[in-house]
Write an enzyme that holds these catalytic residues in place. Structure first.
Site, PDB file in Angstrom:
ATOM      1  N   THR A   1       1.198  12.957 100.955  1.00 47.56           N
ATOM      2  CA  THR A   1       1.784  11.632 101.126  1.00 47.56           C
ATOM      3  C   THR A   1       1.239  11.011 102.412  1.00 47.56           C
ATOM      4  O   THR A   1       1.513   9.873 102.725  1.00 47.56           O
ATOM      5  CB  THR A   1       3.322  11.738 101.234  1.00 47.56           C
ATOM      6  OG1 THR A   1       3.630  12.746 102.197  1.00 47.56           O
ATOM      7  CG2 THR A   1       3.949  12.091  99.906  1.00 47.56           C
TER       8      THR A   1
ATOM      9  N   LYS B   1       1.038  12.913  91.147  1.00 49.90           N
ATOM     10  CA  LYS B   1      -0.109  13.679  91.637  1.00 49.90           C
ATOM     11  C   LYS B   1      -0.163  15.072  90.974  1.00 49.90           C
ATOM     12  O   LYS B   1      -1.211  15.480  90.480  1.00 49.90           O
ATOM     13  CB  LYS B   1      -0.053  13.816  93.175  1.00 49.90           C
ATOM     14  CG  LYS B   1      -0.136  12.456  93.884  1.00 49.90           C
ATOM     15  CD  LYS B   1      -0.223  12.592  95.381  1.00 49.90           C
ATOM     16  CE  LYS B   1       1.098  12.719  96.082  1.00 49.90           C
ATOM     17  NZ  LYS B   1       1.956  11.532  96.073  1.00 49.90           N
TER      18      LYS B   1
END
Ligand code: ADE
Length: 356
Positions: free
Chosen positions: A178, A84
């Site tokens: 997450t 990410k």
């Protein structure tokens, strides 16, 4: 040499939560951050995997450049280690703009988030990791910043309170989490693009591994790359750490080439099994089978029995165990699947077979 776990991210969190050995923590994290940065891809061409997201992003970036507007705010979610932060860096490079990287836990006080917003330059990217951990006040400061590129400041007290609208330069917020489910609805709604990063295929991981081996200047065969890929839990961060560790074995114990045999032997020594599970993953499955008849059992109970942190189990161990079908999540707790029993070489007794 620093003693680090196979997935250093895991180590990082464990040591954070329990402060078992802060000296090891400092060493290994510094060491690995430098390594991670040195192998981070900078362009879409070098960034392997996440193909459909890359295609969408390329189009959005071209359109934003054509319109001379900043890119829409983006939210990336998915398990740790899937790239990410790396992707945010690639986007900045492609947009030709700077990026400021921070994480929600370091934006605790209103002045932290105000400070960073006011320091932004036009077109810049602000990357906030673990954005689900942003507190309510910081979130409310972000709303007008994301929507209208402005800050609503209040001055004075009670009856004399005044709201002042301060303009901000146009910027793009990239949030990473997450746990998308823990993001508040209003914050989630302010992102133009929301994307879940996918686990990588063996083929994609093999490409990541070969690229990293080249940067490390270590010889690797096609089968050697595949052998490491198979034990990397679909995660490039883990793949990269494993290449580095296998490379040490190849140089010191073998003839300097990572073959499938060298990779398999080294990873066996490192206690990473054919599924990529390490000792904690196996301990979690074993505990559920041995002590709780295969489950269901609550995550807090598992964490307490293993002296682990709930968050480490939820964020680091579970996503891959669930994805690979070894573990199941039910409303009453976690359950080991028949596949999980088989993987650990355990027999499912009649009662449990009946329950499945
Ligand atoms: N290293 C970490 N993630 C990567 C990716 N997606 N592509 C290439 N190298 C990487």
């Amino acid at each position: 040499m620093a003693i680090i776990s196979d997935d250093n991210f895991k180590n990082e969190k464990r040591l954070d939560s329990k402060q078992k050995n802060p000296i090891i923590k400092t060493e290994s994290i510094e060491y690995d951050k430098t390594f991670e940065n040195s192998i981070r891809p900078k362009t879409f061409e070098d960034y392997i995997g996440q193909t459909s997201l890359k295609e969408t992003l390329k189009i959005s970036i071209e359109a934003a450049k054509l319109r001379e507007k900043p890119l829409d705010h983006l939210l990336f979610y998915g398990p740790p280690g899937l790239g990410k932060t790396t992707l945010a860096g690639v986007i900045a490079e492609q947009m030709g703009c700077d990026i400021k990287i921070t994480s929600a836990p370091s934006l605790e006080r209103p002045r932290d988030i105000i400070g960073i917003l006011m320091s932004l330059k036009g077109g810049e990217i602000l990357f906030i990791d673990e954005i689900h951990r942003l507190n309510k006040v910081a979130e409310e400061i972000l709303y007008p910043a994301m929507e209208d590129f402005s800050l609503d400041m209040t001055t004075g007290k009670s009856q004399t309170v005044k709201t002042l609208r301060v303009p901000l330069p146009k910027f793009t917020l990239i949030g990473a989490t997450t746990k998308a489910g823990e993001l508040s609805g209003p914050l989630r709604d302010r992102f133009g693009i929301i994307y879940r990063l996918q686990f990588y295929t063996i083929d994609e991981l093999s490409q990541v591994i070969k690229r990293t081996a080249k940067i490390l200047d270590i010889n690797i065969t096609e089968d050697g790359a595949k052998a490491i890929a198979k034990r990397s839990r679909g995660t490039p961060r883990i793949a990269n750490r494993l290449v580095k560790r296998v490379a040490d074995f190849a140089i010191i114990k073998y003839d300097g080439v990572i073959t499938a045999e060298v990779a398999d032997k080294s990873l066996d020594v490192l206690n990473i099994d054919e599924f990529g599970l390490d000792t904690t993953d196996r301990a979690m499955l074993n505990l559920i089978i041995e002590k709780y008849d295969g489950g269901p059992v609550g995550i807090e109970t598992i964490a307490a029995a293993l002296s682990e942190d709930v968050r480490t189990l939820e964020d680091v161990c579970e996503p891959y165990l669930l994805q690979s079908g070894l573990l199941q999540r039910t409303p009453r707790g976690r359950k080991v699947s028949p596949e999980g029993y088989r993987h650990l070489g355990k027999n499912i007794n009649n009662l449990q077979q009946h329950l499945f």
